[in-house]
Design an enzyme around this catalytic site. Structure first.
Site, PDB file in Angstrom:
ATOM      1  N   ARG A  99       0.849  -1.191   0.000  1.00 26.48           N
ATOM      2  CA  ARG A  99       0.000   0.000   0.000  1.00 26.48           C
ATOM      3  C   ARG A  99       0.884   1.241   0.000  1.00 26.48           C
ATOM      4  O   ARG A  99       0.615   2.221   0.678  1.00 26.48           O
ATOM      5  CB  ARG A  99      -0.926  -0.021   1.207  1.00 26.48           C
ATOM      6  CG  ARG A  99      -1.997   1.056   1.213  1.00 26.48           C
ATOM      7  CD  ARG A  99      -3.055   0.823   0.161  1.00 26.48           C
ATOM      8  NE  ARG A  99      -4.011   1.910   0.115  1.00 26.48           N
ATOM      9  CZ  ARG A  99      -5.263   1.782  -0.328  1.00 26.48           C
ATOM     10  NH1 ARG A  99      -5.702   0.623  -0.763  1.00 26.48           N
ATOM     11  NH2 ARG A  99      -6.052   2.819  -0.363  1.00 26.48           N
ATOM     12  N   ASP A 100       2.001   1.117  -0.720  1.00 27.36           N
ATOM     13  CA  ASP A 100       2.810   2.314  -0.896  1.00 27.36           C
ATOM     14  C   ASP A 100       3.410   2.222  -2.291  1.00 27.36           C
ATOM     15  O   ASP A 100       2.838   1.555  -3.149  1.00 27.36           O
ATOM     16  CB  ASP A 100       3.854   2.446   0.221  1.00 27.36           C
ATOM     17  CG  ASP A 100       4.155   3.918   0.511  1.00 27.36           C
ATOM     18  OD1 ASP A 100       4.471   4.642  -0.453  1.00 27.36           O
ATOM     19  OD2 ASP A 100       4.059   4.341   1.669  1.00 27.36           O
ATOM     20  N   GLU A 101       4.530   2.861  -2.533  1.00 24.36           N
ATOM     21  CA  GLU A 101       5.044   2.911  -3.896  1.00 24.36           C
ATOM     22  C   GLU A 101       5.190   1.516  -4.500  1.00 24.36           C
ATOM     23  O   GLU A 101       5.635   0.595  -3.834  1.00 24.36           O
ATOM     24  CB  GLU A 101       6.413   3.597  -3.939  1.00 24.36           C
ATOM     25  CG  GLU A 101       6.506   4.926  -3.224  1.00 24.36           C
ATOM     26  CD  GLU A 101       5.573   5.978  -3.761  1.00 24.36           C
ATOM     27  OE1 GLU A 101       4.938   5.750  -4.807  1.00 24.36           O
ATOM     28  OE2 GLU A 101       5.462   7.041  -3.127  1.00 24.36           O
TER      29      GLU A 101
END
Ligand SMILES: *[C@@H]1O[C@H](CO)[C@@H](O)[C@H](O)[C@H]1NC(C)=O
Ligand SMILES: *[C@@H]1O[C@H](CO)[C@@H](O)[C@H](O)[C@H]1NC(C)=O
Length: 423
Positions: free
Chosen positions: A214-216
């Site tokens: 849930r990030d880059e």
């Protein structure tokens, strides 16, 4: 996905010749594995399968065998290992790190479990496609190590490695040149601070990578030039990005191509607020996205979430978006196309062609501010001075077809408070 393409880096020179214009030369190790035949096994330097800390044995193997034998392979045989001492393997050339074993983090010390620094003609790989890391990040979220950092290395590759739940970021490429990252599976938690691949440097090729977090997903950091990022599957991921861009940003000649994003935060976002320098000559083509929160977002959308830096803003110019098909969850709440540029440094040469971004609700707005270029109704042509945000209410683009679901799409991300399964 896990096809072993050990020879691909040598093929890439040929591909380059057929038009990978944004790469400036070949990538990957200079010599094949067949010329790295001196086997330096951790089992001969104090390591054992089932070890509670394989770190010291890796370091010893590196110092006593790799550094003194050109053409060697540091070998971690198949099996499970724990690791609690982090290692920096610095300064070797013409070598390989063959990780057939699977390493589980057991200490919460910060830093990086493995740093490869100033390597040249280097290959980090798993020959059995089982090699990798389990970080059990849920045990020390954002308070433990990252998995791996490639620092100022040249002519290298990292491939066929599994990375599961790093407490922090998974793979960081810091500077260097002629790197190739491929056939990687990265599974982070459905939570921020779990970046998949962050990359800077020049002439790097990242391809055939899947990231769930849930990030880059795969993100370019400054300084960066001549990079090709392609065939990336962001499975319930934060999505692709540039940035955050800061002071003296220097990013040019980047191509993102064949990027599939399912769920998560955005298809692509350029993150910046203030700062200086440039981001130019970028092509983002053949993007498919489904059910992301944000769609195609340029600059300054982070206004609300990023403190403004010193400087009049990073100059964006010659940015092309071609062949996009995607939808966001709610296109009125979050415009699927948002070109929000800095009023002090308007964007120029923003070109959209065949960009078909829509909303799962069937209603959307597009927004532009201080953006110049063509291909969307809210953008202005020319290079005049700043303008306030223009919001238009488009109808569904004629080229939009609801992108089909891919087999293997995650309905929601992996848990942030429990073990993430190893693929
Ligand atoms: C990396 O490879 C290129 C050729 O592709 C070569 O020109 C360069 O010298 C190599 N770098 C080092 C540090 O040997
Ligand atoms: C997405 O997640 C699902 C569920 O874990 C998995 O089966 C699939 O392989 C994943 N796809 C990718 C590309 O990681």
């Amino acid at each position: 996905m896990f096809v072993n393409l050990a020879t691909l880096s040598f093929v890439s020179g040929l591909l380059f010749a057929t038009g990978r214009a944004q790469l400036t030369g070949s990538v990957g190790p200079l010599t094949p594995l067949s010329s790295k035949t001196k086997i330096c096994s951790v089992l001969d330097y104090g390591g054992s399968i089932g070890s509670s800390d394989i770190g010291p044995a890796i370091l010893d193997t590196f110092n006593k065998c790799v550094l003194v034998n050109s053409g060697s392979t540091l070998y971690v045989p198949a099996g499970n290992y724990n690791m609690q001492t982090w290692v920096t393997l610095k300064g070797a050339s013409k070598w390989a790190f063959r990780l057939d074993g699977f390493i589980t983090r057991t200490s919460t010390t910060g830093g990086h479990m493995i740093i490869i620094q100033n390597a040249n003609d280097f290959e980090f790989y798993s020959a059995n496609s089982l090699g990798g890391f389990q970080g059990n990040g849920y045990q020390c979220r954002n308070a433990g190590p990252r998995f791996m950092r490639m620092v100022t290395s040249t002519n290298w590759s990292v491939h066929d490695i599994i990375m599961v739940d790093s407490p922090e970021f998974h793979l960081i490429v810091q500077g260097g040149s002629n790197g190739e990252v491929y056939n990687m599976v990265i599974r982070g938690a459905n939570i921020g601070g779990s970046d998949g691949i962050d990359i800077s440097g020049s002439n790097h090729w990242v391809h055939d990578v899947e990231v769930t977090n849930r990030d880059e997903c795969v993100t370019i950091k400054s300084p960066a030039s001549n990079m090709l990022i392609e065939r990336i599957w962001c499975n319930q991921s934060g999505g692709s990005a540039f940035g955050s861009l800061g002071i003296d940003t220097a990013i040019s000649n980047i191509v993102y191509k064949n990027i599939y994003t399912n769920g998560g935060n955005q298809a692509m976002m350029i993150k910046s607020n203030g700062g200086s320098g440039y981001l130019k000559d970028v092509t983002m083509q053949d993007f498919i996205s489904r059910g992301t929160a944000y769609g195609l977002v340029t600059l300054m959308y982070t206004r609300s979430s990023m403190t403004r830096l010193a400087g009049n803003g990073v100059q964006l110019s010659n940015i092309k978006f071609t062949n996009w098909n995607g939808n966001v969850v709610d296109g009125v709440q979050r415009a699927p196309i948002a070109l929000i540029c800095d009023d002090l440094t308007p964007c120029t040469g923003i070109t959209l062609s065949n960009v078909n971004m829509w909303s799962q609700t069937g209603k959307a707005v597009y927004k532009c501010e201080s953006a110049f270029g063509s291909g969307v109704s809210c953008i202005k042509s020319g290079t005049a001075s700043s303008y306030a945000v223009v919001t238009v209410t488009p109808t569904q683009p004629s080229g939009y077809t609801t992108p089909t679901t891919m087999a293997g799409d995650l309905a929601s991300g992996f848990p942030s408070t429990a073990t993430i399964p190893v693929p």
